[in-house]
Write a protein that holds these residues in place. Structure first.
Motif, PDB file in Angstrom:
ATOM      1  N   GLU A 139       0.857  -1.183   0.000  1.00 15.21           N
ATOM      2  CA  GLU A 139       0.000   0.000   0.000  1.00 15.21           C
ATOM      3  C   GLU A 139       0.891   1.230   0.000  1.00 15.21           C
ATOM      4  O   GLU A 139       1.970   1.207   0.591  1.00 15.21           O
ATOM      5  N   PRO A 140       0.461   2.314  -0.640  1.00  9.84           N
ATOM      6  CA  PRO A 140       1.222   3.556  -0.513  1.00  9.84           C
ATOM      7  C   PRO A 140       1.181   4.007   0.950  1.00  9.84           C
ATOM      8  O   PRO A 140       0.217   3.737   1.668  1.00  9.84           O
ATOM      9  N   HIS A 141       2.233   4.682   1.385  1.00 10.34           N
ATOM     10  CA  HIS A 141       2.289   5.138   2.775  1.00 10.34           C
ATOM     11  C   HIS A 141       1.054   5.982   3.088  1.00 10.34           C
ATOM     12  O   HIS A 141       0.677   6.869   2.312  1.00 10.34           O
ATOM     13  N   TRP A 142       0.416   5.723   4.218  1.00 13.14           N
ATOM     14  CA  TRP A 142      -0.862   6.350   4.543  1.00 13.14           C
ATOM     15  C   TRP A 142      -0.818   7.873   4.454  1.00 13.14           C
ATOM     16  O   TRP A 142      -1.786   8.511   4.024  1.00 13.14           O
ATOM     17  N   ALA A 143       0.301   8.469   4.868  1.00 13.55           N
ATOM     18  CA  ALA A 143       0.378   9.930   4.911  1.00 13.55           C
ATOM     19  C   ALA A 143       0.522  10.545   3.519  1.00 13.55           C
ATOM     20  O   ALA A 143       0.335  11.751   3.351  1.00 13.55           O
ATOM     21  N   HIS A 508      -5.780   7.262  15.659  1.00 11.75           N
ATOM     22  CA  HIS A 508      -7.141   7.312  15.106  1.00 11.75           C
ATOM     23  C   HIS A 508      -7.042   7.804  13.662  1.00 11.75           C
ATOM     24  O   HIS A 508      -7.330   8.979  13.360  1.00 11.75           O
ATOM     25  N   PRO A 509      -6.608   6.943  12.724  1.00 15.92           N
ATOM     26  CA  PRO A 509      -6.356   7.403  11.347  1.00 15.92           C
ATOM     27  C   PRO A 509      -7.580   7.992  10.660  1.00 15.92           C
ATOM     28  O   PRO A 509      -7.473   8.993   9.953  1.00 15.92           O
ATOM     29  N   GLU A 510      -8.745   7.377  10.858  1.00 17.65           N
ATOM     30  CA  GLU A 510      -9.948   7.908  10.208  1.00 17.65           C
ATOM     31  C   GLU A 510     -10.293   9.295  10.755  1.00 17.65           C
ATOM     32  O   GLU A 510     -10.743  10.176  10.014  1.00 17.65           O
ATOM     33  N   LEU A 511     -10.096   9.496  12.052  1.00 18.88           N
ATOM     34  CA  LEU A 511     -10.378  10.793  12.659  1.00 18.88           C
ATOM     35  C   LEU A 511      -9.427  11.861  12.117  1.00 18.88           C
ATOM     36  O   LEU A 511      -9.846  12.978  11.797  1.00 18.88           O
TER      37      LEU A 511
END
Length: 773
Positions: A139-143, A508-511
């Motif tokens: 996956e690409p890095h979340w940030a 809390h990534p979604e937040l």
């Protein structure tokens, strides 16, 4: 042992105990394994980044065996040293060399190699095996993925949330088997929002009025009132002073004075008028390049010029000019887009997908200014370096009317300006100023967001537009995370200045993504964002700790209680000044030199220049807010440093919270604390009320609540003991009350004054006095 001496000893011990009980900054591993599916971003990449990427990551110069594990195409392809084998075979751990090497008993084959002193736990090995079995999906890095607004999660207590953000908090809390705390009391909440919005405590009168206000919207109205106060800008400017590495001297050996303080006045002004964050950033990066530029926008670019400057003879000008551009580049990357890119100065980044070429492409934006590396030694020092913005008296009466300048002299501020002829930029071999290699042009890291030259000009204005683009995945996330850290003590991403591969995962990534998108959707409105957090049910919880939540979540990652947080260094000073009545509420202006131990500057100076000796200020200047304390880079003010203030050498986005005996000694002995205690004691005694009344008033002013019956008894007993002692030792009483430089009427100095002063000093030394609870 006399009772009063015993109490003092107990007070010091209790301070140490309470400080030691403050919550440590988080390092807890979060439970991201709520689903059976293994995530590369949240499970596997952190392991590979810690244990493997140094040799098998983005840095081509340090890559072993030609194997790169941070991208799928390289990990899946045939090994260069053995084409019959592959590092990772999706869904087949047994045929994957990575897994086979992890479990090998042969020291010559096992990875990481024994000599690296790196080791994977059995749990980590099992995670990698399971990930490969599930298909080894990268996956690409979340940030680096554009944030999206997720739907609000389902929760079992739909009546609890006050804000949408509460849904995300409660969902995580419930999955962790936790429940939210009860709401905090009205007095506690009033103190909390006052400290978070203005950095100043509420008065007893404000507390009483708020507690008696039955209006259902009283809390929200109070937040609105506080957000409109000029002290809001002072409180929040302190955060930006750390990021912009603001100081009042040049640093290095000679460390002479400079006049960047009008920039600080602008930051206060920008926060107070609620300048949208995208404009706030654009003006600071490129205000001089805007089509409608003016002196205010040019002044904002002083952000880039706050770094250190040398005034030492014999230096190589180009070496230091390059050093200044590097500092600008690193400040932008850390403070605004949340990446630690400085290691790419010398080689490709070992962990993040940022090459050395991309680093110097970013550097190129800041490399086109007429700034010099050396302008003469300290004997020829000017209070600003080229290029300079001259601020005339008439400017401070018109467009720059927010600048607090009392006399008619012109001011000089170091700002940004573009060269008329483009300066070529080269990749510097090993980052050395005298080793230019390949020429590059301005651009940005492609892993974050491509820099489209058809859309953005190849200058700082183009960089600013790229930075605040709604497609940029970092800028909004970084600022929202900073604000969350300021209010809750720790960011949703703990590593506030590093959202890259080696940074902490979001709790809390979604937040975080929801807030980042919401912030942009609402025109980058800073005051709205702060109000959003302060009106949430999460924020309004009590800080009481029960055993269950302490055991399940010792570092309060899931926020089932409000965190107890010691005040920032500046606000400790502000609290003492405000609660005692000494505070001078003047906004802006030059920095001031309050009390500090003798000899500190003299021990850290070359003995030349205006700052070779410390000249303490007098009168009202002694009682300005902590934001205005003069910062000499080679000898920063000791009290803020003891309480974890930034030394402002470099961009800083996250202050630690340490606990040391020095902090207790400061609160017991600092001249400011003693003077404030004497001043408040004298003021209370002028009201000619009973000891019970003025002791309770002192308690309320300092702790922002009424004392319990037991606390009343303790402080009254202590007061009576001290009064008896000082009535028989008037000389000691006189010397005690005369602490500090503020003139006192000698007729007001007696045993009662000294005794009340001792009680007040004791109250300032309680952990609760300097803690947001």
């Amino acid at each position: 042992m006399p009772l009063n001496l015993l109490r003092i000893i107990l007070t010091v011990c209790l301070i140490g105990f309470f400080l030691s009980c403050q919550e440590k900054e988080s390092g807890v591993a979060l439970n991201f394994q709520e689903r059976n599916e293994i995530s590369y971003n949240f499970h596997v990449r952190p392991i590979l980044s810690d244990k493997c990427f140094a040799c098998h990551g983005p840095d081509a110069n340090k890559r072993e065996a030609g194997l790169r594990l941070d991208i799928a195409s390289s990990a899946y392809e045939a090994l260069r040293v053995n084409p019959e084998k592959h590092a990772i075979v999706p869904k087949d751990p047994g045929s994957s060399e990575v897994y086979r090497r992890l479990v090998s008993d042969d020291p010559g084959e096992r990875m990481p190699p024994p000599e690296s002193n790196l080791h994977l736990s059995q749990e980590e090995i099992d995670l990698i095996k399971k990930w490969i079995s599930q298909g080894a999906k990268y996956e690409p890095h979340w940030a680096f993925v554009k944030p999206q607004k997720a739907d609000l999660p389902k929760i079992s207590k739909p009546t609890w949330p006050n804000q949408d953000l509460d849904f995300f908090i409660l969902e995580k809390m419930e999955k962790a088997g936790l429940s939210p705390n009860e709401p905090a009391g009205k007095a506690t909440l009033l103190k909390r929002i006052n400290l978070d919005i203005t950095g100043l405590p509420p008065s007893p009168e404000q507390i009483s009025a708020f507690e008696n206000n039955k209006d259902k919207e009283a809390y929200e109205k109070e937040i609105d009132r506080l957000l409109a106060l000029p002290s809001f800008g002072e409180k929040w400017a302190a955060l930006w002073m750390d990021i912009s590495r603001y100081a009042d001297s040049y640093g290095y050996q000679d460390d002479n004075i400079r006049t960047q303080w009008p920039y600080r006045d602008w930051v206060i002004h920008a926060f107070n008028k609620n300048l949208p964050y995208d404009q706030f950033i654009t003006w600071q990066l490129a205000g001089d390049l805007l089509p409608d530029t003016d002196k205010e926008k040019i002044l904002a670019t002083a952000f880039n010029r706050n770094h250190k400057y040398t005034e030492e003879g014999g230096v190589i000008e180009e070496e230091y000019r390059v050093e200044y551009v590097l500092d600008k580049t690193n400040t932008f990357s850390k403070g605004i887009i949340g990446l630690t890119m400085e290691c790419a100065q010398c080689h490709d980044h070992k962990y993040d997908p940022v090459s050395q070429k991309e680093y110097f492409e970013l550097y190129a934006f800041f490399n086109n200014t007429p700034e010099k590396g050396y302008e003469g030694d300290v004997m020829q020092s000017k209070p600003a370096k080229t290029p300079i913005l001259w601020i005339e008296k008439e400017d401070t009466e018109k467009i720059l009317d927010f600048i607090n300048h009392r006399d008619s002299s012109r001011l000089m501020v170091s700002v940004m300006e573009e060269l008329k002829v483009l300066r070529p930029t080269y990749i510097l071999d090993r980052g050395l100023y005298d080793a230019p290699s390949t020429q590059v042009s301005p651009s940005t890291p492609s892993a974050v967001l491509d820099f489209d030259p058809k859309k953005y000009p190849k200058n700082r204005l183009g960089l600013a537009q790229w930075t605040v683009s709604p497609d940029n995945p970092l800028t909004s996330r970084v600022f929202v995370n900073l604000v969350w850290q300021e209010i809750f003590g720790q960011g949703i991403v703990k590593s506030t200045g590093d959202l890259g591969m080696q940074g902490d995962l979001p709790s809390h990534p979604e937040l975080l993504d929801w807030l980042a998108v919401d912030f942009m959707e609402n025109r980058w409105d800073v005051k709205r964002l702060i109000k959003q957090l302060l009106t949430s049910a999460t924020y309004r919880q009590s800080s009481k700790v029960d055993q269950k939540s302490l055991e399940k979540d010792p570092e309060n990652i899931y926020l089932s209680r409000y965190p107890r947080l010691r005040l920032p260094a500046e606000n400790i000073r502000d609290h003492i000044l405000a609660s005692s009545g000494l505070l001078v509420k003047e906004i802006g202006g030059p920095s001031v030199k309050p009390y500090q131990p003798k000899g500190l500057w003299e021990a850290a100076t070359s003995g030349r220049g205006e700052l070779k000796t410390y000249k303490q200020d007098t009168g009202a200047m002694l009682y300005r807010r902590g934001l205005y304390t003069f910062i000499k880079l080679t000898s920063p003010p000791p009290m803020p440093i003891i309480f974890d203030g930034s030394n402002r050498d470099l961009c800083e986005v996250n202050r630690g919270r340490t606990n040391t005996p020095l902090q207790a000694l400061v609160m017991l002995n600092d001249p400011l604390v003693l003077e404030a205690s004497a001043f408040l004691a004298t003021a209370l005694l002028k009201e000619e009320k009973s000891p019970e009344i003025y002791l309770e008033t002192a308690f309320e002013k300092i702790l922002c609540r009424k004392p319990t019956s037991e606390e009343r008894k303790i402080i009254l007993t202590y007061f009576k003991e001290e009064k008896t002692k000082f009535e028989t030792d008037k000389e000691t009483a006189f010397e005690l009350v005369k602490s500090g430089n503020r003139p006192l009427n000698e007729k007001e100095i007696n045993g009662e004054t000294a005794a009340l002063m001792q009680v007040i000093t004791m109250l300032y030394n309680l952990e609760e006095a300097i803690t947001k609870i």
